[in-house]
Design a protein around this motif. Structure first.
Motif, PDB file in Angstrom:
ATOM      1  N   GLY A 345      42.552  46.495  45.836  1.00 31.78           N
ATOM      2  CA  GLY A 345      42.188  46.060  44.519  1.00 31.78           C
ATOM      3  C   GLY A 345      41.227  46.913  44.039  1.00 31.78           C
ATOM      4  N   PHE A 346      41.392  48.511  44.203  1.00 33.45           N
ATOM      5  CA  PHE A 346      40.564  49.328  43.515  1.00 33.45           C
ATOM      6  C   PHE A 346      40.810  49.335  41.977  1.00 33.45           C
ATOM      7  N   PHE A 354      49.671  49.752  46.088  1.00 35.94           N
ATOM      8  CA  PHE A 354      49.258  48.970  47.271  1.00 35.94           C
ATOM      9  C   PHE A 354      50.266  49.013  48.154  1.00 35.94           C
ATOM     10  N   GLU A 355      51.519  49.062  48.016  1.00 33.60           N
ATOM     11  CA  GLU A 355      52.707  49.122  48.865  1.00 33.60           C
ATOM     12  C   GLU A 355      52.497  50.539  49.901  1.00 33.60           C
ATOM     13  N   ASP A 356      51.851  51.317  49.146  1.00 37.85           N
ATOM     14  CA  ASP A 356      51.784  52.778  49.780  1.00 37.85           C
ATOM     15  C   ASP A 356      50.705  52.311  50.943  1.00 37.85           C
ATOM     16  N   THR A 357      49.742  51.781  50.721  1.00 35.36           N
ATOM     17  CA  THR A 357      48.589  51.217  51.721  1.00 35.36           C
ATOM     18  C   THR A 357      49.360  50.556  52.873  1.00 35.36           C
ATOM     19  N   LEU A 358      50.361  49.598  52.539  1.00 32.71           N
ATOM     20  CA  LEU A 358      50.952  48.686  53.734  1.00 32.71           C
ATOM     21  C   LEU A 358      51.776  49.839  54.492  1.00 32.71           C
ATOM     22  N   PRO A 390      44.182  40.640  38.039  1.00 27.09           N
ATOM     23  CA  PRO A 390      43.504  39.540  38.379  1.00 27.09           C
ATOM     24  C   PRO A 390      43.222  39.281  39.723  1.00 27.09           C
ATOM     25  N   LYS A 391      42.236  38.522  39.993  1.00 25.16           N
ATOM     26  CA  LYS A 391      41.403  38.056  41.253  1.00 25.16           C
ATOM     27  C   LYS A 391      42.471  37.595  42.333  1.00 25.16           C
ATOM     28  N   GLU A 392      43.467  36.636  41.618  1.00 28.16           N
ATOM     29  CA  GLU A 392      44.340  36.126  42.599  1.00 28.16           C
ATOM     30  C   GLU A 392      45.241  37.388  43.187  1.00 28.16           C
ATOM     31  N   GLU A 393      45.438  38.152  42.479  1.00 27.49           N
ATOM     32  CA  GLU A 393      46.504  39.229  42.733  1.00 27.49           C
ATOM     33  C   GLU A 393      45.874  39.997  43.702  1.00 27.49           C
ATOM     34  N   LYS A 394      44.514  40.272  43.720  1.00 28.17           N
ATOM     35  CA  LYS A 394      44.002  40.953  44.738  1.00 28.17           C
ATOM     36  C   LYS A 394      43.773  40.177  46.086  1.00 28.17           C
ATOM     37  N   SER A 395      43.505  38.744  45.953  1.00 29.49           N
ATOM     38  CA  SER A 395      43.470  38.150  46.906  1.00 29.49           C
ATOM     39  C   SER A 395      44.744  38.279  47.969  1.00 29.49           C
ATOM     40  N   ARG A 396      46.241  38.112  47.226  1.00 32.94           N
ATOM     41  CA  ARG A 396      47.501  38.142  47.399  1.00 32.94           C
ATOM     42  C   ARG A 396      47.702  39.476  48.316  1.00 32.94           C
TER      43      ARG A 396
END
Ligand code: SAH
Ligand code: SF4
Ligand code: F3S
Length: 482
Positions: A345-346, A354-358, A390-396
């Motif tokens: 969530g940078f 984010f998928e690249d991180t996975l 959003p925060k929720e997306e970062k948590s996901r």
């Protein structure tokens, strides 16, 4: 140990250290008259990274040298000192909460000295907040003036005024301070201080000052001394150990330092933290592979698997460079255990990024990961960036990453089943009659055994490969694998 040298331009002058010794003697006298026939007690708690723990050990050394005993019982303390961390907002909130809890204690015990130091205090706005809203705090000092603690204590004890000192912004190197080590077989040896990298999210360069390296022979002498005292697990510390003496010739740089400490006789493990992927060189990986005492564990924080995000983070490497280092490292050290730090969530990180991180995490197959949700730090570049997620997306995302790592860790530990590892026994496990220890790769294994084995190396065969804490049994040394 030979006399410690300090040849750096960051050296604190000897006269200043002499002055502090005079203050230490004065403080000791004052404490003796204030607490006749007893030792006043200090409660010291350190937050944050191992570098801060190493500072905490110096602080305890100084406190012991002026006549304090150390206690783990807050209620019994005559001095409470929190050595704080500023890396994420959550770390700071915890400190504010714990400092708040000291108010009623101080109201009951007027002589209690309350002191705050460390990275969090090195930030002007925090020191101001303490000054205004926490009037019961007596002493606040930054990361560059730990050696002046005797003087601060003298001023608090005899001056009747609160003391605030955040001076020395660029940082310094102080040799020869007393150290009270927390462990009897594990030790931290700082080899450099500060950081010049200015990763856009990170507060460390602002609170720890410029990068500066300790003298090569002084470090080697310290490790030699620790090995002679029986220390079994010695970690060389720095925010970016690869840039140790980066402007010096090769024989004084980090790979040479690793080889030099490896040549010290004795049965002990050498670890190091943290290695920055930009400066992690083949020479370093070759030195790791060549040195039998260097644990085959590499902590190489990647932060993100996406090139745009890495650029925005100011990390100075890309995914391809990181993966080529990993390839080389596994090639040289097939059993290598690799761990990492990742920020989720940078600001502006998209789902695809984010998928690249996975996918990077899947490719590298880390032993374990330290995962963090981005926390804006005042004064850093990233704190000013647009952050629409959003925060929720970062948590996901955070949960997706930890779930993935859990399956990878489970696969890795399953492959350890039935094999025998050398384990440094650290402490009793929760189950009676069981011990807990760590492999070279930093994997925890519990096995039945006697407390007398704590602090020794043992051969342990894995019998139950759980995801994080494995179970095993004592093994025949002949079946040792790594
Ligand atoms: N010098 C080390 C890291 C020290 S801080 C290195 O460069 O690898 C430890 C970890 O905290 C970092 O690797 C990063 O993952 C995390 N971190 C630092 N600042 C952060 C922030 N603002 N928000 C979330 N995580 C952060
Ligand atoms: Fe922070 Fe980057 Fe320095 Fe590590 S290298 S301490 S993340 S600025
Ligand atoms: Fe925290 Fe300072 Fe370490 S900010 S992580 S204690 S260098």
């Amino acid at each position: 140990m030979t006399e410690s040298r300090n040849l750096s331009k960051f050296a604190v002058p000897a006269e200043e250290l002499e002055r502090q010794k005079e203050y230490a003697a004065l403080v000791e006298t004052v404490l003796q008259s204030r607490y006749p026939g007893e030792k006043p007690l200090a409660f010291v708690h350190t937050y944050g990274c191992q570098g801060n723990v190493a500072d905490g050990e110096k602080i305890k050394g100084i406190l012991a040298s002026v006549g304090f005993g150390l206690t783990d019982d807050l209620a019994a303390a005559d001095l409470v000192l929190y050595n704080t961390c500023a890396i994420r907002e959550h770390a700071q909130d915890r400190v504010f909460g714990n400092v708040g809890k000291l108010k009623p204690i101080k109201a009951q015990k007027r002589d209690l000295i309350i002191a705050l130091c460390g990275c969090m205090m090195q930030q002007e706005y925090v020191a101001e907040k303490i000054k205004k809203s926490y009037p019961f705090v007596d002493l606040v000092f930054g990361t560059h003036v730990i050696h002046k603690l005797p003087e601060f204590l003298y001023r608090v004890l005899c001056g009747g005024k609160r003391v605030f000192d955040l001076s020395g912004g660029d940082g310094n190197i102080v040799e020869g301070l007393p150290v009270r080590r927390d462990g009897t077989f594990k030790a931290f040896v700082p080899i450099m201080y500060g950081c010049d990298n200015f990763c856009s999210y990170c507060v460390v360069p602002y609170v720890r000052g410029r990068e500066r390296s300790r003298d090569f022979d002084t470090v080697v002498d310290e490790v030699r001394h620790l090995a002679a005292q029986g220390y079994k697990d010695i970690t060389l510390l720095g925010q970016n150990v690869n840039s140790y003496h980066k402007n010096e010739p090769a024989h004084l740089r980090f790979p040479a330092l690793l080889r030099a400490v490896n040549d010290i006789p004795g049965d002990f493990l050498i670890r190091f933290m943290t290695s920055h992927p930009r400066d992690c060189s083949k020479e370093l990986l070759d030195a790791m592979a060549d040195c039998d005492k260097v644990a085959k564990h590499l902590h190489l924080p990647v932060q993100s698997g996406n090139d745009r995000v890495l650029r925005e983070m100011n990390r100075h490497y890309d995914r391809a460079r990181y993966l080529s280092l990993i390839d080389y490292a596994y090639q040289k050290m097939p059993g290598l255990s690799i761990t990492s730090d990742i920020i989720v969530g940078f600001p502006g990180e998209t789902d695809a990024e984010f998928e690249d991180t996975l996918s990077l995490v899947k490719q590298v197959k880390y032993t374990s990961l330290f995962t963090f949700i981005f926390s804006p730090r005042p004064g850093t570049k990233a704190a000013l960036m647009d952050d629409p997620t959003p925060k929720e997306e970062k948590s996901r995302r955070f949960q997706a990453l930890t779930a993935l790592q859990e399956t990878i860790a489970a696969e890795r530990t399953a492959a350890m089943n039935g094999k025998t590892y050398r384990v440094l026994v650290e402490e009793p496990a929760k189950t009676d009659g069981w011990l807990s220890g760590r492999t070279e790769g930093n994997i925890i294994i519990e096995f039945p055994g006697d407390d007398g084995l704590i602090g020794t190396f043992q051969q342990v065969r894995v019998t139950e490969p759980r995801t994080w804490v494995l179970k095993g049994e004592p093994a025949d040394p002949a079946s040792f694998c790594m």
